[in-house]
Design a protein around this motif. Sequence first.
Motif, PDB file in Angstrom:
ATOM      1  N   LYS A 138      -8.981  -8.788  -0.801  1.00 54.75           N
ATOM      2  CA  LYS A 138      -7.849  -9.513  -0.205  1.00 54.75           C
ATOM      3  C   LYS A 138      -7.399 -10.656  -1.111  1.00 54.75           C
ATOM      4  O   LYS A 138      -6.199 -10.890  -1.289  1.00 54.75           O
ATOM      5  CB  LYS A 138      -8.252 -10.055   1.168  1.00 54.75           C
ATOM      6  CG  LYS A 138      -8.425  -8.978   2.229  1.00 54.75           C
ATOM      7  CD  LYS A 138      -8.911  -9.575   3.533  1.00 54.75           C
ATOM      8  CE  LYS A 138      -9.093  -8.505   4.604  1.00 54.75           C
ATOM      9  NZ  LYS A 138      -9.649  -9.069   5.858  1.00 54.75           N
TER      10      LYS A 138
ATOM     11  N   LYS B 153       0.796  -1.220   0.000  1.00 55.53           N
ATOM     12  CA  LYS B 153       0.000   0.000   0.000  1.00 55.53           C
ATOM     13  C   LYS B 153       0.836   1.281   0.000  1.00 55.53           C
ATOM     14  O   LYS B 153       0.325   2.357   0.220  1.00 55.53           O
ATOM     15  CB  LYS B 153      -0.953  -0.024   1.192  1.00 55.53           C
ATOM     16  CG  LYS B 153      -2.005  -1.120   1.085  1.00 55.53           C
ATOM     17  CD  LYS B 153      -2.968  -1.101   2.237  1.00 55.53           C
ATOM     18  CE  LYS B 153      -3.992  -2.210   2.106  1.00 55.53           C
ATOM     19  NZ  LYS B 153      -4.936  -2.239   3.221  1.00 55.53           N
TER      20      LYS B 153
ATOM     21  N   CYS C 156     -12.902   1.880   4.143  1.00 55.70           N
ATOM     22  CA  CYS C 156     -11.758   2.572   3.528  1.00 55.70           C
ATOM     23  C   CYS C 156     -10.540   2.697   4.429  1.00 55.70           C
ATOM     24  O   CYS C 156     -10.647   2.897   5.640  1.00 55.70           O
ATOM     25  CB  CYS C 156     -12.205   3.961   3.069  1.00 55.70           C
ATOM     26  SG  CYS C 156     -13.547   3.853   1.849  1.00 55.70           S
ATOM     27  N   ASP C 157      -9.369   2.614   3.798  1.00 54.74           N
ATOM     28  CA  ASP C 157      -8.103   2.851   4.479  1.00 54.74           C
ATOM     29  C   ASP C 157      -7.847   4.342   4.657  1.00 54.74           C
ATOM     30  O   ASP C 157      -7.317   4.777   5.684  1.00 54.74           O
ATOM     31  CB  ASP C 157      -6.950   2.249   3.668  1.00 54.74           C
ATOM     32  CG  ASP C 157      -7.108   0.747   3.489  1.00 54.74           C
ATOM     33  OD1 ASP C 157      -7.125   0.046   4.510  1.00 54.74           O
ATOM     34  OD2 ASP C 157      -7.222   0.290   2.343  1.00 54.74           O
ATOM     35  N   ARG C 158      -8.195   5.115   3.634  1.00 52.47           N
ATOM     36  CA  ARG C 158      -8.073   6.575   3.680  1.00 52.47           C
ATOM     37  C   ARG C 158      -9.337   7.171   3.086  1.00 52.47           C
ATOM     38  O   ARG C 158     -10.003   6.546   2.256  1.00 52.47           O
ATOM     39  CB  ARG C 158      -6.867   7.080   2.882  1.00 52.47           C
ATOM     40  CG  ARG C 158      -5.515   6.685   3.436  1.00 52.47           C
ATOM     41  CD  ARG C 158      -4.390   7.377   2.646  1.00 52.47           C
ATOM     42  NE  ARG C 158      -4.464   7.061   1.233  1.00 52.47           N
ATOM     43  CZ  ARG C 158      -4.374   7.960   0.250  1.00 52.47           C
ATOM     44  NH1 ARG C 158      -4.225   9.250   0.518  1.00 52.47           N
ATOM     45  NH2 ARG C 158      -4.432   7.575  -1.016  1.00 52.47           N
TER      46      ARG C 158
ATOM     47  N   THR D 270      -7.301  -2.749  -5.949  1.00 57.15           N
ATOM     48  CA  THR D 270      -7.368  -1.391  -5.423  1.00 57.15           C
ATOM     49  C   THR D 270      -8.784  -0.889  -5.645  1.00 57.15           C
ATOM     50  O   THR D 270      -9.323  -0.993  -6.743  1.00 57.15           O
ATOM     51  CB  THR D 270      -6.374  -0.473  -6.153  1.00 57.15           C
ATOM     52  OG1 THR D 270      -5.050  -0.996  -5.986  1.00 57.15           O
ATOM     53  CG2 THR D 270      -6.438   0.948  -5.614  1.00 57.15           C
TER      54      THR D 270
ATOM     55  N   GLU E 247      -5.054  -0.443  -1.657  1.00 60.79           N
ATOM     56  CA  GLU E 247      -5.859   0.243  -0.659  1.00 60.79           C
ATOM     57  C   GLU E 247      -7.298   0.419  -1.134  1.00 60.79           C
ATOM     58  O   GLU E 247      -7.630   0.219  -2.308  1.00 60.79           O
ATOM     59  CB  GLU E 247      -5.264   1.615  -0.335  1.00 60.79           C
ATOM     60  CG  GLU E 247      -5.560   2.695  -1.369  1.00 60.79           C
ATOM     61  CD  GLU E 247      -5.239   4.115  -0.885  1.00 60.79           C
ATOM     62  OE1 GLU E 247      -5.205   4.349   0.336  1.00 60.79           O
ATOM     63  OE2 GLU E 247      -5.032   4.987  -1.743  1.00 60.79           O
ATOM     64  N   THR E 248      -8.159   0.816  -0.191  1.00 61.14           N
ATOM     65  CA  THR E 248      -9.481   1.320  -0.520  1.00 61.14           C
ATOM     66  C   THR E 248      -9.501   2.799  -0.159  1.00 61.14           C
ATOM     67  O   THR E 248      -9.409   3.166   1.013  1.00 61.14           O
ATOM     68  CB  THR E 248     -10.583   0.590   0.268  1.00 61.14           C
ATOM     69  OG1 THR E 248     -10.560  -0.796  -0.071  1.00 61.14           O
ATOM     70  CG2 THR E 248     -11.961   1.151  -0.094  1.00 61.14           C
TER      71      THR E 248
END
Length: 226
Positions: free
Chosen positions: A192, A2, A212-214, A197, A33-34
Amino acid sequence: MKNKVILKVKNLNKKFKNSTILESINFDVFQGETLGIVGPSGCGKSTFGKILLLLLHPDSGEIIYEDKNIFKYSKKEVLEFRKDIQMVLQDPYLSLNPKKTIGWHLNQPLDILNYSKDEKMEKIISMMELVGLSKDYLTKYPNQLSGGQKQRVLILTSLLINPKIIVLDESVSALDISVQAQILNLLIDIQKRLNLTYIFISHDIDVIRYMCDRVISLENGKVTYL
């Protein structure tokens, strides 16, 4: 992985008539990432998604993918890019042709890969389990499926040509809350397993935070990080 930038948005601008929809938009998307994009109706979320898929052209700015500005792609490069990036649309009830079987819908994206009929079917059946559908669904019509099942079909359609990035534009907003949770967890599992992405566009901050990651917020044409 990521920390690797897979997509870079640089100084993106878009106006409709006299209204600024996107103004000097800058952000990176990291591989695996999401990234969530949240904001009120009319803030430019879906406009950005359409620009990213080359369905709209910006007034200025760049989106860099694999070291090249996608707005300067040749026709051949556009076709290759559209294999790498797919979209899952908002409303499963409107996104499927009611007169065509599920098998017909799933065959469509594979046409660009020049697969034989047998190769298409082998690919489809091998991936149906991934989204929790059996091959019995191939002969069904959309009106025979629930909203969650239709959304699984749309997700599978986006996966069949092995994309690297999937844009999810309000892709659970038309579903009941309990079904939303099933689809969100399915998307996490798929990501996963396939190292995808995601760019997840939504007005629902709770869904965004779960997925979400960000997260970036679009409001009045500008980006802020949440």
